[in-house]
Design an enzyme around this catalytic site. Sequence first.
Site, short mmCIF file in Angstrom:
data_model
loop_
_atom_site.label_atom_id
_atom_site.label_comp_id
_atom_site.label_asym_id
_atom_site.label_seq_id
_atom_site.Cartn_x
_atom_site.Cartn_y
_atom_site.Cartn_z
N ASN A 1 -7.56 -0.88 -0.42
CA ASN A 1 -5.87 -1.03 0.41
C ASN A 1 -5.94 -2.67 0.84
OD1 ASN A 1 -4.08 0.68 2.88
ND2 ASN A 1 -3.36 -0.76 1.09
N GLN B 1 0.04 -4.13 1.51
CA GLN B 1 1.11 -4.34 3.05
C GLN B 1 0.86 -5.92 3.22
OE1 GLN B 1 -0.57 -1.00 2.75
NE2 GLN B 1 1.29 -0.38 2.10
N CYS C 1 -0.28 1.77 10.08
CA CYS C 1 -1.10 1.45 8.69
C CYS C 1 -2.68 1.78 9.05
CB CYS C 1 -0.94 0.17 8.14
SG CYS C 1 -1.84 -0.34 6.80
N GLY C 2 -3.30 2.71 8.80
CA GLY C 2 -4.63 2.94 9.13
C GLY C 2 -5.65 1.94 8.51
N HIS D 1 3.97 11.74 6.15
CA HIS D 1 3.21 11.99 5.07
C HIS D 1 3.45 13.56 4.72
CE1 HIS D 1 0.32 8.62 5.08
NE2 HIS D 1 0.76 8.81 6.23
N ASN E 1 5.24 9.05 2.41
CA ASN E 1 3.91 8.82 1.46
C ASN E 1 3.45 10.18 1.07
OD1 ASN E 1 3.27 5.76 2.54
ND2 ASN E 1 3.61 6.78 4.35
N GLU F 1 2.03 5.51 -2.23
CA GLU F 1 2.58 5.06 -0.75
C GLU F 1 4.10 4.71 -0.90
OE1 GLU F 1 0.50 2.33 1.71
OE2 GLU F 1 -1.30 2.92 1.05
N ARG F 2 4.82 5.17 0.15
CA ARG F 2 6.14 4.48 0.31
C ARG F 2 6.31 3.00 0.36
NH1 ARG F 2 9.05 5.66 6.21
NH2 ARG F 2 7.25 4.45 6.73
N CYS G 1 -5.49 5.17 1.31
CA CYS G 1 -4.31 4.89 2.50
C CYS G 1 -5.16 5.49 3.73
CB CYS G 1 -3.10 5.62 1.94
SG CYS G 1 -1.93 5.94 3.34
N THR H 1 -3.79 6.04 6.76
CA THR H 1 -2.82 7.35 7.44
C THR H 1 -3.05 8.45 6.49
OG1 THR H 1 -0.79 6.27 6.73
CG2 THR H 1 -1.69 5.80 9.13
N GLY H 2 -2.84 8.24 5.17
CA GLY H 2 -2.82 9.35 4.18
C GLY H 2 -4.03 10.14 4.18
#
Length: 279
Positions: free
Chosen positions: A15, A48, A75-76, A161, A192, A210-211, A219, A221-222
């Site tokens: 990512n 991002q 954003c993780g 999510h 997402n 992802e959105r 992702c 957070t995903g």
Amino acid sequence: MAKTIKFTKMQGAGNDFMVIDGVTQPISLSADTIKKLANRQFGIGFDQLLLVESSAVADFKYRIFNADGSEVSQCGNGARCFVRFVVDQGLTHQREISVETASGIITPKLEAHGLVTVNMGAPRFKPDAIPFVAESAANSYVLEVNNQAHNIAAVSMGNPHAVLIVDDVETAPVQSLGAAIEYHPRFPERVNVGFMQIMNEHHIKLRVFERGSGETLACGTGACAAAVSGIQSGRLSSPVKVSARGGELSIAWQGTDTPVMMTGPAVTVFTGEIDLDAI
Ligand SMILES: N[C@@H](CCC[C@H](N)C(=O)O)C(=O)O
């Protein structure tokens, strides 16, 4: 406003990010400029953009922008890259920092083995907190998309999510169904969309549409959302290894109201300068 800015290109499990130190070079970027910078042919290319700022309530603040220019609150993978960035730039001598985000304070920590662990805070399942249109919180909801019913879990990790369980992530309709669910009217702030294949109670494979950025190689957070939704429904047990196309993350969660701990890589790829008038 500076026309030429310094930046660092980073990635966490594939990512990828453009990271800008907005403390030493204060900057304001329009959504249109961010879209141009994100373009992989005509700009730098990233999923991002992360903008470092000073904070009144934490060691740093960071702002997160998707490739489509939209500003989001969590954003993780970015959080892991963020701590590597501020340490490498000499902006702090601490290896564990507090970071203000639009959805609260998170605490990323550089581990001795080079990986980064982030306390991502507690997941939220109440529909209003996601936000998601539903009467009450449940482990699973039926979502109608193009006259087809899909079972989803819905969870907020500071960003929204939806998680679907699939038989095989490689053949799952990530692009088409992901894009349709991203704009589903029951997710008023978009969403997402994660496609999770359960390998065993401690291991999943995951792809995320992802959105605001489309499918990414991972992702953070995903990964948290997929793992906690699986633990919540009794299909998974902590810790959960998450295999994404770009790398692996480890997610630990002890249940209701406890924070999700995410561990994974954070890598600097290159540094550069760009003239914003030239793009
Ligand atoms: N790649 C991220 C999530 C970035 C924000 C997301 N696309 C959103 O719009 O909420 C991660 O690693 O968590």
